[in-house]
Design a protein around this motif. Structure first.
Motif, PDB file in Angstrom:
ATOM      1  N   PHE A 214       0.800  -1.226   0.000  1.00  0.00           N
ATOM      2  CA  PHE A 214       0.000   0.000   0.000  1.00  0.00           C
ATOM      3  C   PHE A 214       0.833   1.277   0.000  1.00  0.00           C
ATOM      4  N   CYS A 215       2.109   1.178   0.361  1.00  0.00           N
ATOM      5  CA  CYS A 215       2.940   2.377   0.516  1.00  0.00           C
ATOM      6  C   CYS A 215       3.804   2.598  -0.722  1.00  0.00           C
ATOM      7  N   PHE A 216       3.960   3.867  -1.082  1.00  0.00           N
ATOM      8  CA  PHE A 216       4.761   4.215  -2.248  1.00  0.00           C
ATOM      9  C   PHE A 216       6.130   4.764  -1.872  1.00  0.00           C
ATOM     10  N   ASN A 217       6.401   4.925  -0.567  1.00  0.00           N
ATOM     11  CA  ASN A 217       7.713   5.395  -0.139  1.00  0.00           C
ATOM     12  C   ASN A 217       8.067   4.782   1.207  1.00  0.00           C
ATOM     13  N   VAL A 218       9.332   4.870   1.553  1.00  0.00           N
ATOM     14  CA  VAL A 218       9.830   4.225   2.769  1.00  0.00           C
ATOM     15  C   VAL A 218       9.278   4.890   4.031  1.00  0.00           C
ATOM     16  N   LYS A 219       9.128   6.208   4.001  1.00  0.00           N
ATOM     17  CA  LYS A 219       8.620   6.910   5.181  1.00  0.00           C
ATOM     18  C   LYS A 219       7.271   6.371   5.622  1.00  0.00           C
ATOM     19  N   SER A 220       6.375   6.189   4.657  1.00  0.00           N
ATOM     20  CA  SER A 220       5.050   5.665   5.000  1.00  0.00           C
ATOM     21  C   SER A 220       5.131   4.220   5.471  1.00  0.00           C
ATOM     22  N   MET A 221       6.085   3.450   4.954  1.00  0.00           N
ATOM     23  CA  MET A 221       6.250   2.067   5.399  1.00  0.00           C
ATOM     24  C   MET A 221       6.660   2.003   6.873  1.00  0.00           C
ATOM     25  N   PHE A 222       7.499   2.961   7.296  1.00  0.00           N
ATOM     26  CA  PHE A 222       7.921   3.005   8.690  1.00  0.00           C
ATOM     27  C   PHE A 222       6.754   3.308   9.638  1.00  0.00           C
ATOM     28  N   ILE A 223       5.682   3.849   9.103  1.00  0.00           N
ATOM     29  CA  ILE A 223       4.493   4.128   9.916  1.00  0.00           C
ATOM     30  C   ILE A 223       3.486   2.987   9.810  1.00  0.00           C
ATOM     31  N   VAL A 224       3.230   2.532   8.580  1.00  0.00           N
ATOM     32  CA  VAL A 224       2.198   1.526   8.346  1.00  0.00           C
ATOM     33  C   VAL A 224       2.585   0.161   8.920  1.00  0.00           C
ATOM     34  N   ALA A 225       3.834  -0.255   8.720  1.00  0.00           N
ATOM     35  CA  ALA A 225       4.257  -1.589   9.189  1.00  0.00           C
ATOM     36  C   ALA A 225       4.079  -1.763  10.699  1.00  0.00           C
ATOM     37  N   PRO A 226       4.547  -0.819  11.547  1.00  0.00           N
ATOM     38  CA  PRO A 226       4.310  -0.979  12.987  1.00  0.00           C
ATOM     39  C   PRO A 226       2.837  -0.953  13.358  1.00  0.00           C
ATOM     40  N   LEU A 227       2.045  -0.105  12.673  1.00  0.00           N
ATOM     41  CA  LEU A 227       0.612  -0.053  12.966  1.00  0.00           C
ATOM     42  C   LEU A 227      -0.063  -1.386  12.664  1.00  0.00           C
ATOM     43  N   VAL A 228       0.289  -1.967  11.518  1.00  0.00           N
ATOM     44  CA  VAL A 228      -0.272  -3.267  11.142  1.00  0.00           C
ATOM     45  C   VAL A 228       0.112  -4.334  12.163  1.00  0.00           C
ATOM     46  N   ALA A 229       1.402  -4.382  12.494  1.00  0.00           N
ATOM     47  CA  ALA A 229       1.879  -5.382  13.460  1.00  0.00           C
ATOM     48  C   ALA A 229       1.237  -5.183  14.826  1.00  0.00           C
ATOM     49  N   LEU A 230       1.122  -3.932  15.254  1.00  0.00           N
ATOM     50  CA  LEU A 230       0.549  -3.627  16.562  1.00  0.00           C
ATOM     51  C   LEU A 230      -0.917  -4.062  16.636  1.00  0.00           C
ATOM     52  N   ILE A 231      -1.711  -3.700  15.631  1.00  0.00           N
ATOM     53  CA  ILE A 231      -3.142  -4.018  15.639  1.00  0.00           C
ATOM     54  C   ILE A 231      -3.368  -5.525  15.585  1.00  0.00           C
ATOM     55  N   ILE A 232      -2.679  -6.191  14.661  1.00  0.00           N
ATOM     56  CA  ILE A 232      -2.876  -7.639  14.514  1.00  0.00           C
ATOM     57  C   ILE A 232      -2.386  -8.383  15.752  1.00  0.00           C
ATOM     58  N   SER A 233      -1.274  -7.947  16.337  1.00  0.00           N
ATOM     59  CA  SER A 233      -0.761  -8.597  17.542  1.00  0.00           C
ATOM     60  C   SER A 233      -1.732  -8.431  18.712  1.00  0.00           C
ATOM     61  N   ALA A 234      -2.294  -7.231  18.865  1.00  0.00           N
ATOM     62  CA  ALA A 234      -3.253  -6.992  19.943  1.00  0.00           C
ATOM     63  C   ALA A 234      -4.505  -7.845  19.762  1.00  0.00           C
ATOM     64  N   VAL A 235      -4.986  -7.935  18.526  1.00  0.00           N
ATOM     65  CA  VAL A 235      -6.149  -8.785  18.238  1.00  0.00           C
ATOM     66  C   VAL A 235      -5.823 -10.252  18.512  1.00  0.00           C
ATOM     67  N   GLY A 236      -4.615 -10.671  18.130  1.00  0.00           N
ATOM     68  CA  GLY A 236      -4.203 -12.057  18.361  1.00  0.00           C
ATOM     69  C   GLY A 236      -4.117 -12.404  19.831  1.00  0.00           C
ATOM     70  N   VAL A 237      -3.601 -11.480  20.644  1.00  0.00           N
ATOM     71  CA  VAL A 237      -3.535 -11.714  22.085  1.00  0.00           C
ATOM     72  C   VAL A 237      -4.935 -11.848  22.667  1.00  0.00           C
ATOM     73  N   TRP A 238      -5.826 -10.928  22.283  1.00  0.00           N
ATOM     74  CA  TRP A 238      -7.208 -10.990  22.777  1.00  0.00           C
ATOM     75  C   TRP A 238      -7.874 -12.310  22.378  1.00  0.00           C
ATOM     76  N   ALA A 239      -7.764 -12.686  21.093  1.00  0.00           N
ATOM     77  CA  ALA A 239      -8.400 -13.914  20.614  1.00  0.00           C
ATOM     78  C   ALA A 239      -7.790 -15.145  21.273  1.00  0.00           C
ATOM     79  N   GLY A 240      -6.460 -15.112  21.486  1.00  0.00           N
ATOM     80  CA  GLY A 240      -5.799 -16.250  22.111  1.00  0.00           C
ATOM     81  C   GLY A 240      -6.309 -16.508  23.517  1.00  0.00           C
ATOM     82  N   PHE A 241      -6.444 -15.448  24.315  1.00  0.00           N
ATOM     83  CA  PHE A 241      -6.942 -15.615  25.674  1.00  0.00           C
ATOM     84  C   PHE A 241      -8.448 -15.879  25.704  1.00  0.00           C
ATOM     85  N   GLU A 242      -9.165 -15.270  24.779  1.00  0.00           N
ATOM     86  CA  GLU A 242     -10.621 -15.424  24.746  1.00  0.00           C
ATOM     87  C   GLU A 242     -11.030 -16.839  24.366  1.00  0.00           C
TER      88      GLU A 242
END
Length: 276
Positions: A214-242
């Motif tokens: 989705f990103c056309f430059n490195v700057k946006s990748m440095f923002i999008v990649a952590p956001l994606v990892a953070l959201i999916i990891s948080a959802v995974g933790v919730w689902a794992g315990f639930e």
């Protein structure tokens, strides 16, 4: 840190650890993927795995041993490549094989000697047995990673474009490269207890791969990649315990599924198809 929002301490610690590990690994993953050295993440993850096995074999802190061994492997990558006149990927392959052999040998030997070692935590992570100090260490390495990128962004961008051209233009390539290696080594070693030696490669590569859709430059990748990892990891933790599921493998599956979806829906891919 998140206690006011999450009352259950075990879940709170797991979410915090996953968040910090995701931030550090995904940012570093952007750099190594853009440098074409995804094998670096694979090698460093197994170096940490081997170090932890050495620590358990010597009855010392597995995490400290993982950090020490990972840093040692990181320090060897450059000199071995220079002395043997080998490409970085070839050196990484040799060090990966060595690390994996050490880990498997020690784990097999300890099991043979009846030491009662369970390697599952080393292989797949164990988010329910984290100490507060480990979370603080992950927070510190996440902050260090962000500071490193902010301070050396121009140098990192030049190295990602072409290392030889960057060096010819006067950029201190080796300094930045070695700092990167050491930060990766420490980040991977600290994340070992959470993600596991066999799965941490997913955190280093997949968020960056999703962002690249989705990103056309490195700057946006440095923002999008952590956001994606953070959201999916948080959802995974919730689902794992639930639903009483293994957290780290679940998050790895979710990240992989997210990458598959991103390839299908990527507007960047549709744009490239239209121009052909």
């Amino acid at each position: 840190m998140l206690e006011p929002l999450i009352q259950n301490n075990v879940v709170c610690h797991a979410v915090e650890a996953m968040v910090f590990a995701s931030i550090a690994c995904s940012i570093l993953g952007v750099i190594i993927s853009r440098m074409g050295l995804s094998s670096m993440g694979f090698t460093m993850s197994h170096a940490a795995f081997a170090g932890a096995a050495i620590g358990m074999f010597l009855d010392m802190s597995a995490q400290l041993a993982a950090i020490a061994f990972s840093v040692g492997v990181a320090a060897l990558i450059g000199p071995i490549s220079d002395k043997a006149k080998m490409a970085a990927d070839a050196t990484l392959g040799v060090l990966f094989a060595m690390s994996m052999a050490v880990a498997i040998f020690l784990i097999s030997y300890m099991q043979y000697m009846g030491k009662g070692l369970s390697a599952s935590a080393l292989l797949f992570g164990d988010v329910i047995s984290l100490y507060r100090e480990e979370i603080y260490a992950l927070a510190a390495i996440s902050i260090l990673t962000i500071v490193f990128v902010l301070i050396f962004y121009k140098e990192i961008a030049a190295i990602m474009f072409n290392m030889k051209i960057a060096e010819a233009s006067g950029i201190r390539v080796k300094v930045v490269y070695y700092i990167l290696l050491f930060i990766i080594a420490i980040s991977v070693a600290l994340s070992l207890n959470i993600v596991g030696g066999l799965l941490i490669f997913v955190w280093l590569v997949t968020p960056a791969a999703i962002a690249s859709q989705f990103c056309f430059n490195v700057k946006s990748m440095f923002i999008v990649a952590p956001l994606v990892a953070l959201i999916i990891s948080a959802v995974g933790v919730w689902a794992g315990f639930e639903f009483t599921l293994p957290v780290a493998p679940l998050v790895a599956l979710l990240l992989t599924a997210a990458f598959g979806v991103s390839v299908i829906i990527s507007f960047k891919r549709r744009v490239s198809l239209k121009t052909e």
